[in-house]
Design a protein around this motif. Structure first.
Motif, PDB file in Angstrom:
ATOM      1  N   LYS A  93       2.591   3.647   4.250  1.00  0.00           N
ATOM      2  CA  LYS A  93       2.445   4.468   5.444  1.00  0.00           C
ATOM      3  C   LYS A  93       3.751   5.195   5.723  1.00  0.00           C
ATOM      4  CE  LYS A  93       0.742   4.213  10.208  1.00  0.00           C
ATOM      5  NZ  LYS A  93       0.204   3.319  11.249  1.00  0.00           N
ATOM      6  N   LEU A  94       3.681   6.506   5.826  1.00  0.00           N
ATOM      7  CA  LEU A  94       4.840   7.324   6.141  1.00  0.00           C
ATOM      8  C   LEU A  94       4.553   8.099   7.418  1.00  0.00           C
ATOM      9  CD1 LEU A  94       5.694   8.693   2.571  1.00  0.00           C
ATOM     10  CD2 LEU A  94       6.770   6.783   3.771  1.00  0.00           C
ATOM     11  N   GLY A  95       5.296   7.777   8.461  1.00  0.00           N
ATOM     12  CA  GLY A  95       5.019   8.404   9.748  1.00  0.00           C
ATOM     13  C   GLY A  95       3.679   7.954  10.281  1.00  0.00           C
ATOM     14  N   ASP A  96       2.835   8.909  10.625  1.00  0.00           N
ATOM     15  CA  ASP A  96       1.497   8.592  11.129  1.00  0.00           C
ATOM     16  C   ASP A  96       0.442   8.651  10.038  1.00  0.00           C
ATOM     17  OD1 ASP A  96       2.504   8.302  13.685  1.00  0.00           O
ATOM     18  OD2 ASP A  96       2.256  10.441  14.163  1.00  0.00           O
ATOM     19  N   ILE A  97       0.861   8.888   8.807  1.00  0.00           N
ATOM     20  CA  ILE A  97      -0.094   9.053   7.708  1.00  0.00           C
ATOM     21  C   ILE A  97      -0.082   7.817   6.811  1.00  0.00           C
ATOM     22  CG2 ILE A  97      -0.775  10.444   5.721  1.00  0.00           C
ATOM     23  CD1 ILE A  97       0.586  12.816   7.019  1.00  0.00           C
ATOM     24  N   THR A  98      -1.250   7.235   6.588  1.00  0.00           N
ATOM     25  CA  THR A  98      -1.398   6.106   5.673  1.00  0.00           C
ATOM     26  C   THR A  98      -1.888   6.629   4.328  1.00  0.00           C
ATOM     27  OG1 THR A  98      -1.943   4.618   7.496  1.00  0.00           O
ATOM     28  CG2 THR A  98      -2.550   3.899   5.286  1.00  0.00           C
ATOM     29  N   TYR A  99      -1.153   6.314   3.276  1.00  0.00           N
ATOM     30  CA  TYR A  99      -1.499   6.803   1.942  1.00  0.00           C
ATOM     31  C   TYR A  99      -2.243   5.761   1.115  1.00  0.00           C
ATOM     32  CZ  TYR A  99       1.550  10.781   2.856  1.00  0.00           C
ATOM     33  OH  TYR A  99       2.114  11.907   3.393  1.00  0.00           O
ATOM     34  N   LEU A 100      -2.034   4.491   1.421  1.00  0.00           N
ATOM     35  CA  LEU A 100      -2.693   3.434   0.648  1.00  0.00           C
ATOM     36  C   LEU A 100      -3.030   2.273   1.561  1.00  0.00           C
ATOM     37  CD1 LEU A 100      -3.553   2.287  -2.130  1.00  0.00           C
ATOM     38  CD2 LEU A 100      -1.247   1.348  -2.336  1.00  0.00           C
ATOM     39  N   LYS A 101      -4.283   1.832   1.508  1.00  0.00           N
ATOM     40  CA  LYS A 101      -4.753   0.681   2.270  1.00  0.00           C
ATOM     41  C   LYS A 101      -6.006   0.163   1.579  1.00  0.00           C
ATOM     42  CE  LYS A 101      -7.607   3.355   5.508  1.00  0.00           C
ATOM     43  NZ  LYS A 101      -8.900   2.739   5.132  1.00  0.00           N
ATOM     44  N   SER A 102      -6.626  -0.850   2.158  1.00  0.00           N
ATOM     45  CA  SER A 102      -7.895  -1.331   1.606  1.00  0.00           C
ATOM     46  C   SER A 102      -8.968  -0.255   1.801  1.00  0.00           C
ATOM     47  CB  SER A 102      -8.335  -2.613   2.310  1.00  0.00           C
ATOM     48  OG  SER A 102      -7.480  -3.690   1.988  1.00  0.00           O
ATOM     49  N   PRO A 103      -9.557   0.270   0.722  1.00  0.00           N
ATOM     50  CA  PRO A 103     -10.597   1.282   0.903  1.00  0.00           C
ATOM     51  C   PRO A 103     -11.808   0.751   1.647  1.00  0.00           C
ATOM     52  CG  PRO A 103     -10.517   0.538  -1.386  1.00  0.00           C
ATOM     53  CD  PRO A 103      -9.317  -0.044  -0.695  1.00  0.00           C
ATOM     54  N   THR A 104     -12.048  -0.559   1.551  1.00  0.00           N
ATOM     55  CA  THR A 104     -13.193  -1.158   2.235  1.00  0.00           C
ATOM     56  C   THR A 104     -12.959  -1.319   3.732  1.00  0.00           C
ATOM     57  OG1 THR A 104     -12.325  -3.289   1.460  1.00  0.00           O
ATOM     58  CG2 THR A 104     -14.168  -2.349   0.243  1.00  0.00           C
ATOM     59  N   ALA A 105     -11.760  -0.947   4.203  1.00  0.00           N
ATOM     60  CA  ALA A 105     -11.502  -0.946   5.652  1.00  0.00           C
ATOM     61  C   ALA A 105     -11.923   0.376   6.277  1.00  0.00           C
ATOM     62  CB  ALA A 105     -10.024  -1.212   5.922  1.00  0.00           C
ATOM     63  N   ASP A 106     -12.572   1.234   5.507  1.00  0.00           N
ATOM     64  CA  ASP A 106     -13.075   2.517   6.009  1.00  0.00           C
ATOM     65  C   ASP A 106     -14.600   2.518   5.897  1.00  0.00           C
ATOM     66  OD1 ASP A 106     -13.967   5.361   5.974  1.00  0.00           O
ATOM     67  OD2 ASP A 106     -11.814   5.743   6.151  1.00  0.00           O
TER      68      ASP A 106
END
Length: 233
Positions: A93-106
């Protein structure tokens, strides 16, 4: 978010799904290298996962249709398992932008997976039984007047299959972020207890992620079974 050819895409989801796909391939590739008659640790792990997912399929579809779905269940389980865990291990996460997380959390990702599995269930139902027998078995059985309820059930199955996975993984990541925020709120006094709580919750989240991968694959096979197997009245 970005647009391409008039369509809006979620960059975070694309990056996360790509990373999980690569990790899934690398894990299976690593476990399957140099198979032997007397299996080693890696081969034992791979064979255990295969036996585990085969058991899920056979419990719902002990027939020819189930035999053709074993590979799907195996890959789906490993993909969802890794997708559930990656946000616990690494979030970029850089600033307010998340670039990588669990895709199943969407919900977009989980609902898409649910839609694919349910469309496949209907396709296999028609291919196995023929359209007339498929329609009668799924919508007019056991009584014709249950047709509206059976149609509504299709939408509820779709929602529950996708939202159950999304809700559990999203809640786990949100709580981890809250604990991390508490850890830095009052220096050492909050960092030490928050660290202990986060370690405990990390372990619990790994367990939940594993269970949710199992539940998703199991329900997907159950839905396929309902569409392809004629109920005896």
């Amino acid at each position: 978010m970005f647009k391409f050819l008039g369509l809006t895409f979620n960059g975070t989801n694309l990056i996360s799904i790509t990373v999980v796909t690569i990790l899934t391939f690398l894990l299976i590739f690593w476990l399957s290298r140099s198979p032997q008659i007397r299996p080693g640790k890696r081969q034992n792990v791979l064979e255990w996962i295969i036996d585990f997912t085969n058991g899920i399929v056979e419990s719902s579809l002990p027939n020819r249709t189930g035999q053709g779905l074993r590979l799907l269940a195996f890959v789906l389980f490993v993909f969802i398992f890794i997708g559930n865990q990656i946000g616990l291990i690494l979030q970029v996460k850089l600033g307010d932008i998340t670039y990588l997380k669990s895709p199943t959390a969407d919900p977009i990702v989980t609902m898409t997976l649910a839609l694919v599995m349910l469309v496949m269930a209907h396709y296999l139902g028609v291919a196995t039984l023929g359209f007339k027998k498929y329609f009668k078995n799924n919508y007019l059985s056991p009584f014709v007047f249950l047709l509206p309820i059976n149609i509504i059930e299709e939408f509820t199955s779709f929602l529950t299959l996708g939202l159950r996975l999304f809700g559990n993984i999203m809640a786990g990541e949100m709580l981890l972020n809250l604990i991390a925020g508490i850890a830095y709120s009052h220096g050492v006094l909050s960092f030490i207890p928050a660290l202990a709580i986060e370690v405990i919750w990390q372990g619990f989240s790994v367990f939940i992620g594993s269970v949710q991968a199992y539940v998703f694959v199991t329900l997907a096979m159950v839905y396929i079974s309902e569409k392809t197997v004629v109920e005896e009245v």
